[in-house]
Scaffold this active site. Structure first.
Site, PDB file in Angstrom:
ATOM      1  N   ASP A 296       0.844  -1.198   0.000  1.00 39.12           N
ATOM      2  CA  ASP A 296       0.000   0.000   0.000  1.00 39.12           C
ATOM      3  C   ASP A 296       0.879   1.248   0.000  1.00 39.12           C
ATOM      4  O   ASP A 296       1.690   1.448   0.895  1.00 39.12           O
ATOM      5  CB  ASP A 296      -0.878   0.021   1.266  1.00 39.12           C
ATOM      6  CG  ASP A 296      -1.797   1.232   1.275  1.00 39.12           C
ATOM      7  OD1 ASP A 296      -2.822   1.183   0.572  1.00 39.12           O
ATOM      8  OD2 ASP A 296      -1.477   2.247   1.933  1.00 39.12           O
TER       9      ASP A 296
ATOM     10  N   TYR B  43       2.709   9.825  -0.169  1.00 37.34           N
ATOM     11  CA  TYR B  43       3.800   9.301   0.679  1.00 37.34           C
ATOM     12  C   TYR B  43       5.184   9.555   0.067  1.00 37.34           C
ATOM     13  O   TYR B  43       6.191   9.326   0.731  1.00 37.34           O
ATOM     14  CB  TYR B  43       3.642   7.792   0.943  1.00 37.34           C
ATOM     15  CG  TYR B  43       2.330   7.357   1.540  1.00 37.34           C
ATOM     16  CD1 TYR B  43       1.465   8.269   2.148  1.00 37.34           C
ATOM     17  CD2 TYR B  43       1.927   6.025   1.503  1.00 37.34           C
ATOM     18  CE1 TYR B  43       0.252   7.865   2.674  1.00 37.34           C
ATOM     19  CE2 TYR B  43       0.715   5.613   2.037  1.00 37.34           C
ATOM     20  CZ  TYR B  43      -0.123   6.538   2.608  1.00 37.34           C
ATOM     21  OH  TYR B  43      -1.329   6.133   3.130  1.00 37.34           O
TER      22      TYR B  43
ATOM     23  N   LYS C  33      -2.721   5.829  -4.425  1.00 39.04           N
ATOM     24  CA  LYS C  33      -3.870   6.730  -4.214  1.00 39.04           C
ATOM     25  C   LYS C  33      -3.667   8.078  -4.887  1.00 39.04           C
ATOM     26  O   LYS C  33      -2.544   8.599  -4.935  1.00 39.04           O
ATOM     27  CB  LYS C  33      -4.088   6.951  -2.700  1.00 39.04           C
ATOM     28  CG  LYS C  33      -4.043   5.655  -1.897  1.00 39.04           C
ATOM     29  CD  LYS C  33      -4.332   5.831  -0.423  1.00 39.04           C
ATOM     30  CE  LYS C  33      -3.961   4.569   0.347  1.00 39.04           C
ATOM     31  NZ  LYS C  33      -2.575   4.533   0.845  1.00 39.04           N
TER      32      LYS C  33
ATOM     33  N   HIS D  44      -7.783   9.281  -2.354  1.00 42.13           N
ATOM     34  CA  HIS D  44      -7.205   9.256  -1.001  1.00 42.13           C
ATOM     35  C   HIS D  44      -8.150   9.851   0.047  1.00 42.13           C
ATOM     36  O   HIS D  44      -8.231   9.377   1.162  1.00 42.13           O
ATOM     37  CB  HIS D  44      -5.864  10.007  -1.009  1.00 42.13           C
ATOM     38  CG  HIS D  44      -4.933   9.591   0.084  1.00 42.13           C
ATOM     39  ND1 HIS D  44      -3.576   9.542  -0.074  1.00 42.13           N
ATOM     40  CD2 HIS D  44      -5.153   9.205   1.363  1.00 42.13           C
ATOM     41  CE1 HIS D  44      -3.010   9.132   1.051  1.00 42.13           C
ATOM     42  NE2 HIS D  44      -3.948   8.935   1.935  1.00 42.13           N
TER      43      HIS D  44
HETATM   44  N1  LIG Z   1      -5.744   6.027   3.445  1.00 43.28           N
HETATM   45  C1  LIG Z   1      -5.271   6.784   4.406  1.00 43.28           C
HETATM   46  O1  LIG Z   1      -5.666   7.952   4.588  1.00 43.28           O
HETATM   47  C2  LIG Z   1      -4.223   6.207   5.312  1.00 43.28           C
HETATM   48  C3  LIG Z   1      -3.919   6.840   6.529  1.00 43.28           C
HETATM   49  C4  LIG Z   1      -2.966   6.263   7.348  1.00 43.28           C
HETATM   50  C5  LIG Z   1      -2.332   5.096   6.963  1.00 43.28           C
HETATM   51  N2  LIG Z   1      -2.612   4.511   5.749  1.00 43.28           N
HETATM   52  C6  LIG Z   1      -1.928   3.266   5.295  1.00 43.28           C
HETATM   53  O2  LIG Z   1      -2.061   2.286   6.316  1.00 43.28           O
HETATM   54  C7  LIG Z   1      -0.770   1.844   6.728  1.00 43.28           C
HETATM   55  C8  LIG Z   1      -0.796   1.441   8.178  1.00 43.28           C
HETATM   56  O3  LIG Z   1      -1.147   2.519   9.021  1.00 43.28           O
HETATM   57  P1  LIG Z   1      -0.097   3.225   9.998  1.00 43.28           P
HETATM   58  O4  LIG Z   1       1.244   3.100   9.419  1.00 43.28           O
HETATM   59  O5  LIG Z   1      -0.602   4.576  10.310  1.00 43.28           O
HETATM   60  O6  LIG Z   1      -0.253   2.391  11.353  1.00 43.28           O
HETATM   61  P2  LIG Z   1       0.034   0.898  11.841  1.00 43.28           P
HETATM   62  O7  LIG Z   1       0.390   0.015  10.728  1.00 43.28           O
HETATM   63  O8  LIG Z   1      -1.112   0.542  12.724  1.00 43.28           O
HETATM   64  O9  LIG Z   1       1.286   1.119  12.801  1.00 43.28           O
HETATM   65  C9  LIG Z   1       2.579   1.370  12.296  1.00 43.28           C
HETATM   66  C10 LIG Z   1       3.491   1.682  13.471  1.00 43.28           C
HETATM   67  O10 LIG Z   1       3.562   0.554  14.344  1.00 43.28           O
HETATM   68  C11 LIG Z   1       4.904   0.112  14.497  1.00 43.28           C
HETATM   69  N3  LIG Z   1       4.830  -1.353  14.462  1.00 43.28           N
HETATM   70  C12 LIG Z   1       4.663  -2.153  13.372  1.00 43.28           C
HETATM   71  N4  LIG Z   1       4.580  -3.438  13.728  1.00 43.28           N
HETATM   72  C13 LIG Z   1       4.690  -3.476  15.078  1.00 43.28           C
HETATM   73  C14 LIG Z   1       4.670  -4.522  16.029  1.00 43.28           C
HETATM   74  N5  LIG Z   1       4.546  -5.787  15.639  1.00 43.28           N
HETATM   75  N6  LIG Z   1       4.824  -4.196  17.344  1.00 43.28           N
HETATM   76  C15 LIG Z   1       4.958  -2.908  17.735  1.00 43.28           C
HETATM   77  N7  LIG Z   1       4.981  -1.861  16.865  1.00 43.28           N
HETATM   78  C16 LIG Z   1       4.838  -2.147  15.548  1.00 43.28           C
HETATM   79  C17 LIG Z   1       5.663   0.704  13.322  1.00 43.28           C
HETATM   80  O11 LIG Z   1       7.008   0.970  13.675  1.00 43.28           O
HETATM   81  P3  LIG Z   1       8.240   0.227  12.929  1.00 43.28           P
HETATM   82  O12 LIG Z   1       8.235   0.635  11.500  1.00 43.28           O
HETATM   83  O13 LIG Z   1       9.426   0.750  13.686  1.00 43.28           O
HETATM   84  O14 LIG Z   1       8.028  -1.252  13.134  1.00 43.28           O
HETATM   85  C18 LIG Z   1       4.910   2.011  13.093  1.00 43.28           C
HETATM   86  O15 LIG Z   1       5.376   3.005  13.974  1.00 43.28           O
HETATM   87  C19 LIG Z   1       0.116   3.057   6.410  1.00 43.28           C
HETATM   88  O16 LIG Z   1       1.488   2.754   6.430  1.00 43.28           O
HETATM   89  C20 LIG Z   1      -0.423   3.460   5.064  1.00 43.28           C
HETATM   90  O17 LIG Z   1       0.068   2.611   4.041  1.00 43.28           O
HETATM   91  C21 LIG Z   1      -3.561   5.051   4.944  1.00 43.28           C
END
Ligand SMILES: NC(=O)c1ccc[n+]([C@@H]2O[C@H](COP(=O)([O-])OP(=O)(O)OC[C@H]3O[C@@H](n4cnc5c(N)ncnc54)[C@H](OP(=O)(O)O)[C@@H]3O)[C@@H](O)[C@H]2O)c1
Length: 316
Positions: A44, A49, A78, A111
């Site tokens: 994704d 980004y 997106k 997006h």
């Molecule tokens: N459509 C939208 O508007 C939108 C908005 C937000 C996000 N997104 C997409 O959704 C994806 C995921 O959301 P997100 O990145 O906000 O949040 P997330 O995946 O819930 O959390 C990511 C965070 O958690 C840490 N992490 C990952 N695995 C872990 C584990 N097993 N234990 C503890 N910590 C862990 C990561 O750090 P490390 O890298 O250090 O492991 C990072 O800081 C994004 O990367 C993006 O592609 C889309």
């Protein structure tokens, strides 16, 4: 249990993908290589980004060496909100394709429903979501994307598009995790045969503020779902980590998850969620954990007629 979910047009989307928001320059290539070696096939990203080119270079390496076939991959990107206009969709997807080194995107999403002027100086209040969707249908018909969808849209906006669509919405990507389970919106999407992807599936612990000119999204402090007592208890019972319990819970709700990590150990850990099953009672218990306000309130959309969260803001 299947590791993929079928979109309404027959395209298969892996339930598990790699998130890449805040995977910084230099980091994302390394993380993606590890992820692809581990077996990740769904990635994704987004024009916003600013990592599509780095991702594209890794994809090229894996495809040209024969390690992975293009058709085994599922790439989501997106449309950037400064280009939420029907006529901008084709040049924008072409720009993403160029950066990613691909000739089609598997899933292309709007997006957010709120449009901005191209220089991001202000909202563009003249654009309705139905008009942007016409641009999305055009790129689908030209086969530049195998599937099209939306992100951060509310139920009413989904219904408005579905009413006029020649090509229905295939996917809605929304904030979704233990403390914001989106049950009503998931039910609405699933009723309409729209798949749901959960962003921030483990609660986005590393999120940082998004500031774009005068627009901002600031995150407050919030509880960490990985510390929730039900999650910790199940984690001990199944000898799985809290993150694995959170991801498995969503997958068993038939929701695709895209956790972000750039850490090798956590990339491996997150992917190991297909070797155990939570019971229906445990799913139910997790579904009924007390809920909290959304993390991604995206204040940058506030004041625009298409702000998807305006009713929540009024009642807050
Ligand atoms: N459509 C939208 O508007 C939108 C908005 C937000 C996000 N997104 C997409 O959704 C994806 C995921 O959301 P997100 O990145 O906000 O949040 P997330 O995946 O819930 O959390 C990511 C965070 O958690 C840490 N992490 C990952 N695995 C872990 C584990 N097993 N234990 C503890 N910590 C862990 C990561 O750090 P490390 O890298 O250090 O492991 C990072 O800081 C994004 O990367 C993006 O592609 C889309």
């Amino acid at each position: 249990m299947s590791t993929s979910i079928e979109l309404s047009n027959g395209v298969k989307m892996p339930l598990f993908g790699l998130g890449t928001w805040q995977s910084n320059a230099g980091e994302v290539a390394k993380a993606l290589k590890i992820a692809l070696e581990l077996g990740y096939r769904h990635i994704d990203t987004a024009a916003a980004y600013q990592n599509e080119a780095e991702i594209g270079a890794v994809l090229k390496e894996f495809i040209s060496s024969g390690k992975i076939k293009r058709e085994e991959l599922f790439i989501t990107t997106k449309l950037f909100w400064a280009f939420n206009r029907a006529e901008d969709v084709e040049p924008q997807i072409k720009a993403s394709l160029e950066k990613l080194g691909l000739d089609y995107i598997d899933l292309y999403l709007i997006h957010m429903p709120v449009s901005f002027k191209q220089d991001l100086s202000d909202h563009d209040t003249s654009v309705k979501i139905e008009e942007i969707w016409k641009g999305m249908e055009a790129i689908y018909e030209k086969k530049l994307a195998k599937a099209i969808g939306v992100s951060n849209f509310n139920a009413d906006q989904i219904r408005r598009i579905q009413k006029v669509a020649k090509v229905p919405i295939h996917n809605n990507q929304i904030e979704l995790h233990l403390y914001f389970n989106q049950q009503k919106l998931v039910d609405e999407c699933q009723k309409q045969n729209i798949t749901v992807t959960a962003y921030a599936p483990i609660g986005s612990p590393g999120r940082t503020d998004i500031i774009l000119g005068k627009f901002a999204n600031r995150f407050g402090a919030s509880s960490n779902p990985m510390e929730n007592e039900v999650v910790v208890r199940l984690s001990k019972k199944y000898a799985k980590t809290p993150a694995q319990i959170l991801l498995r819970h969503l997958i068993q709700r038939n929701i695709s998850v895209i956790p972000k990590s750039t850490n090798e150990k956590r990339l491996k850990e997150n992917f190991e969620v297909f070797d155990f099953n939570l019971s229906p009672q445990e799913i139910n218990e997790l579904n009924n954990v007390p809920q909290a306000p959304r993390l991604f309130a995206l204040e940058m959309m506030e004041g625009h007629p298409e702000d998807p969260f305006k009713n929540e803001r009024k009642s807050a």
